[in-house]
Design a protein around this motif. Structure first.
Motif, PDB file in Angstrom:
ATOM      1  N   VAL A 145       0.835  -1.203   0.000  1.00 18.54           N
ATOM      2  CA  VAL A 145       0.000   0.000   0.000  1.00 18.54           C
ATOM      3  C   VAL A 145       0.871   1.253   0.000  1.00 18.54           C
ATOM      4  CG1 VAL A 145      -1.642   1.338   1.395  1.00 18.54           C
ATOM      5  CG2 VAL A 145      -2.017  -1.092   1.025  1.00 18.54           C
ATOM      6  N   VAL A 146       1.906   1.274   0.818  1.00 13.86           N
ATOM      7  CA  VAL A 146       2.795   2.436   0.866  1.00 13.86           C
ATOM      8  C   VAL A 146       3.517   2.617  -0.464  1.00 13.86           C
ATOM      9  CG1 VAL A 146       4.909   3.332   1.939  1.00 13.86           C
ATOM     10  CG2 VAL A 146       3.074   2.447   3.354  1.00 13.86           C
ATOM     11  N   CYS A 147       3.991   1.540  -1.050  1.00 11.96           N
ATOM     12  CA  CYS A 147       4.677   1.636  -2.341  1.00 11.96           C
ATOM     13  C   CYS A 147       3.734   2.121  -3.438  1.00 11.96           C
ATOM     14  CB  CYS A 147       5.295   0.293  -2.728  1.00 11.96           C
ATOM     15  SG  CYS A 147       6.740  -0.118  -1.754  1.00 11.96           S
ATOM     16  N   MET A 148       2.487   1.684  -3.410  1.00 15.15           N
ATOM     17  CA  MET A 148       1.525   2.161  -4.407  1.00 15.15           C
ATOM     18  C   MET A 148       1.206   3.642  -4.188  1.00 15.15           C
ATOM     19  SD  MET A 148       1.164  -0.210  -6.511  1.00 15.15           S
ATOM     20  CE  MET A 148      -0.168   0.411  -7.508  1.00 15.15           C
ATOM     21  N   MET A 149       1.171   4.087  -2.947  1.00 13.82           N
ATOM     22  CA  MET A 149       0.965   5.506  -2.675  1.00 13.82           C
ATOM     23  C   MET A 149       2.141   6.327  -3.196  1.00 13.82           C
ATOM     24  SD  MET A 149      -0.840   5.390   1.127  1.00 13.82           S
ATOM     25  CE  MET A 149       0.223   6.655   1.700  1.00 13.82           C
ATOM     26  N   PHE A 150       3.362   5.835  -2.981  1.00  7.66           N
ATOM     27  CA  PHE A 150       4.544   6.530  -3.483  1.00  7.66           C
ATOM     28  C   PHE A 150       4.540   6.558  -5.011  1.00  7.66           C
ATOM     29  CE2 PHE A 150       7.614   5.880   0.361  1.00  7.66           C
ATOM     30  CZ  PHE A 150       6.781   6.654   1.147  1.00  7.66           C
ATOM     31  N   LEU A 151       4.142   5.457  -5.640  1.00  3.11           N
ATOM     32  CA  LEU A 151       4.055   5.418  -7.101  1.00  3.11           C
ATOM     33  C   LEU A 151       3.013   6.419  -7.602  1.00  3.11           C
ATOM     34  CD1 LEU A 151       4.844   4.145  -9.835  1.00  3.11           C
ATOM     35  CD2 LEU A 151       3.107   2.407  -9.400  1.00  3.11           C
ATOM     36  N   GLY A 152       1.875   6.474  -6.947  1.00  2.00           N
ATOM     37  CA  GLY A 152       0.852   7.446  -7.311  1.00  2.00           C
ATOM     38  C   GLY A 152       1.341   8.872  -7.160  1.00  2.00           C
ATOM     39  N   LEU A 153       2.056   9.150  -6.090  1.00  2.00           N
ATOM     40  CA  LEU A 153       2.638  10.473  -5.876  1.00  2.00           C
ATOM     41  C   LEU A 153       3.638  10.811  -6.970  1.00  2.00           C
ATOM     42  CD1 LEU A 153       2.876  12.942  -3.978  1.00  2.00           C
ATOM     43  CD2 LEU A 153       4.648  11.669  -2.737  1.00  2.00           C
ATOM     44  N   TYR A 154       4.458   9.830  -7.340  1.00  2.00           N
ATOM     45  CA  TYR A 154       5.449  10.018  -8.401  1.00  2.00           C
ATOM     46  C   TYR A 154       4.758  10.371  -9.724  1.00  2.00           C
ATOM     47  CZ  TYR A 154       9.399   8.936 -11.456  1.00  2.00           C
ATOM     48  OH  TYR A 154      10.395   9.012 -12.390  1.00  2.00           O
ATOM     49  N   VAL A 155       3.750   9.600 -10.085  1.00  2.00           N
ATOM     50  CA  VAL A 155       3.025   9.840 -11.342  1.00  2.00           C
ATOM     51  C   VAL A 155       2.333  11.201 -11.310  1.00  2.00           C
ATOM     52  CG1 VAL A 155       1.087   9.028 -12.749  1.00  2.00           C
ATOM     53  CG2 VAL A 155       2.775   7.395 -11.901  1.00  2.00           C
ATOM     54  N   TRP A 156       1.756  11.553 -10.175  1.00  2.00           N
ATOM     55  CA  TRP A 156       1.076  12.839 -10.044  1.00  2.00           C
ATOM     56  C   TRP A 156       2.050  14.002 -10.223  1.00  2.00           C
ATOM     57  CZ3 TRP A 156       1.023  16.271  -5.571  1.00  2.00           C
ATOM     58  CH2 TRP A 156       0.105  17.323  -5.701  1.00  2.00           C
ATOM     59  N   ILE A 157       3.214  13.914  -9.604  1.00  2.00           N
ATOM     60  CA  ILE A 157       4.212  14.987  -9.725  1.00  2.00           C
ATOM     61  C   ILE A 157       4.710  15.087 -11.167  1.00  2.00           C
ATOM     62  CG2 ILE A 157       6.529  15.718  -9.017  1.00  2.00           C
ATOM     63  CD1 ILE A 157       5.877  14.463  -6.249  1.00  2.00           C
ATOM     64  N   VAL A 158       4.959  13.951 -11.797  1.00  3.51           N
ATOM     65  CA  VAL A 158       5.399  13.966 -13.198  1.00  3.51           C
ATOM     66  C   VAL A 158       4.308  14.571 -14.075  1.00  3.51           C
ATOM     67  CG1 VAL A 158       5.959  12.494 -15.178  1.00  3.51           C
ATOM     68  CG2 VAL A 158       7.046  12.075 -12.977  1.00  3.51           C
ATOM     69  N   TRP A 159       3.058  14.206 -13.820  1.00  6.26           N
ATOM     70  CA  TRP A 159       1.951  14.722 -14.624  1.00  6.26           C
ATOM     71  C   TRP A 159       1.820  16.245 -14.478  1.00  6.26           C
ATOM     72  CZ3 TRP A 159      -0.702  12.835 -18.496  1.00  6.26           C
ATOM     73  CH2 TRP A 159      -1.869  13.490 -18.900  1.00  6.26           C
ATOM     74  N   GLU A 160       2.011  16.741 -13.255  1.00  4.21           N
ATOM     75  CA  GLU A 160       1.935  18.189 -13.031  1.00  4.21           C
ATOM     76  C   GLU A 160       3.042  18.960 -13.747  1.00  4.21           C
ATOM     77  OE1 GLU A 160       1.880  19.354  -8.953  1.00  4.21           O
ATOM     78  OE2 GLU A 160      -0.306  19.265  -8.858  1.00  4.21           O
ATOM     79  N   HIS A 161       4.192  18.330 -13.896  1.00  2.98           N
ATOM     80  CA  HIS A 161       5.346  19.004 -14.495  1.00  2.98           C
ATOM     81  C   HIS A 161       5.670  18.463 -15.890  1.00  2.98           C
ATOM     82  CE1 HIS A 161       5.808  19.749 -10.155  1.00  2.98           C
ATOM     83  NE2 HIS A 161       6.320  20.909 -10.554  1.00  2.98           N
ATOM     84  N   LYS A 162       4.709  17.867 -16.550  1.00  5.68           N
ATOM     85  CA  LYS A 162       4.986  17.232 -17.851  1.00  5.68           C
ATOM     86  C   LYS A 162       5.449  18.233 -18.889  1.00  5.68           C
ATOM     87  CE  LYS A 162       0.262  17.411 -19.403  1.00  5.68           C
ATOM     88  NZ  LYS A 162      -0.964  17.044 -18.869  1.00  5.68           N
ATOM     89  N   SER A 163       4.960  19.454 -18.830  1.00  9.90           N
ATOM     90  CA  SER A 163       5.363  20.440 -19.844  1.00  9.90           C
ATOM     91  C   SER A 163       6.825  20.857 -19.695  1.00  9.90           C
ATOM     92  CB  SER A 163       4.456  21.679 -19.776  1.00  9.90           C
ATOM     93  OG  SER A 163       4.579  22.279 -18.493  1.00  9.90           O
ATOM     94  N   THR A 164       7.349  20.867 -18.470  1.00  9.20           N
ATOM     95  CA  THR A 164       8.753  21.228 -18.282  1.00  9.20           C
ATOM     96  C   THR A 164       9.677  20.015 -18.385  1.00  9.20           C
ATOM     97  OG1 THR A 164       8.462  21.037 -15.890  1.00  9.20           O
ATOM     98  CG2 THR A 164       8.255  23.244 -16.860  1.00  9.20           C
ATOM     99  N   LEU A 165       9.144  18.825 -18.184  1.00 11.88           N
ATOM    100  CA  LEU A 165       9.974  17.617 -18.267  1.00 11.88           C
ATOM    101  C   LEU A 165      10.158  17.142 -19.701  1.00 11.88           C
ATOM    102  CD1 LEU A 165       8.696  15.554 -15.225  1.00 11.88           C
ATOM    103  CD2 LEU A 165      11.023  16.339 -15.605  1.00 11.88           C
ATOM    104  N   PHE A 166       9.118  17.277 -20.508  1.00 10.95           N
ATOM    105  CA  PHE A 166       9.182  16.719 -21.851  1.00 10.95           C
ATOM    106  C   PHE A 166       9.230  17.807 -22.888  1.00 10.95           C
ATOM    107  CE2 PHE A 166       6.851  13.611 -19.239  1.00 10.95           C
ATOM    108  CZ  PHE A 166       7.771  12.586 -19.263  1.00 10.95           C
TER     109      PHE A 166
END
Length: 166
Positions: A145-166
């Motif tokens: 559960v904790v690892c899935m929460m961390f994965l969700g947080l990771y995806v959310w942060i990447v999604w928020e910054h997708k315009s500057t990352l890609f």
């Protein structure tokens, strides 16, 4: 460099999720490392609150991961022999060439350990081994559960910054 850190962080996340079930890998620690790698990119500003809170969660889960199977054994009437048997069975189960050895190992190890303590009381040994198994399952579920929460947080942060990352 940002793309390399992003990919390496995602790999850490995936390995961490698998590590939540495989006791040889510290799943939640590897997931946390993935979050740290994400914040090393120049596109994402470091958020020390998120890193600090997730670090505290990681340390807490790591401590509980060591305590829960042993407490499960003790709660169901196990002795220190059963606790040691659980830990040894876990290690043997990981390397045993049988399917689901990492699940069967702690159960068999606790059972053998309890039989070494009192070879006449098979019922108590079985009860302690069941406690060990339940503790192992609870610990693995908690880590997942904790690892899935961390994965969700990771995806959310990447999604928020997708315009500057890609």
């Amino acid at each position: 460099m940002d793309v390399a850190l992003l990919i390496l962080g995602f790999i850490c996340m995936i390995v961490g999720v698998f590590g939540s079930f495989l006791p040889v890998l510290p799943g939640q620690s590897i997931c946390w490392l993935g979050l740290v790698l994400l914040y090393f990119t120049s596109a994402i500003e470091a958020n020390y609150w998120i890193l600090g809170i997730t670090l505290v969660i990681t340390v807490l889960i790591s401590v509980l991961d060591c305590v829960i199977p042993a407490k499960g054994t003790k709660k169901f009437g196990g002795s220190s022999y059963g606790i040691w048997g659980t830990n040894i069975g876990l290690i043997v189960g990981i390397f045993a060439p049988i399917p689901f050895g990492f699940i069967i190992g702690p159960f068999v190890g606790a059972f053998i350990g309890e039989l070494m303590y009192d070879y006449k009381d098979h019922g108590r040994a079985l009860k302690a081994a069941t406690g060990s198994f339940i503790g192992f399952l609870a610990s693995s579920f908690m880590k997942f559960v904790v690892c899935m929460m961390f994965l969700g947080l990771y995806v959310w942060i990447v999604w928020e910054h997708k315009s500057t990352l890609f």
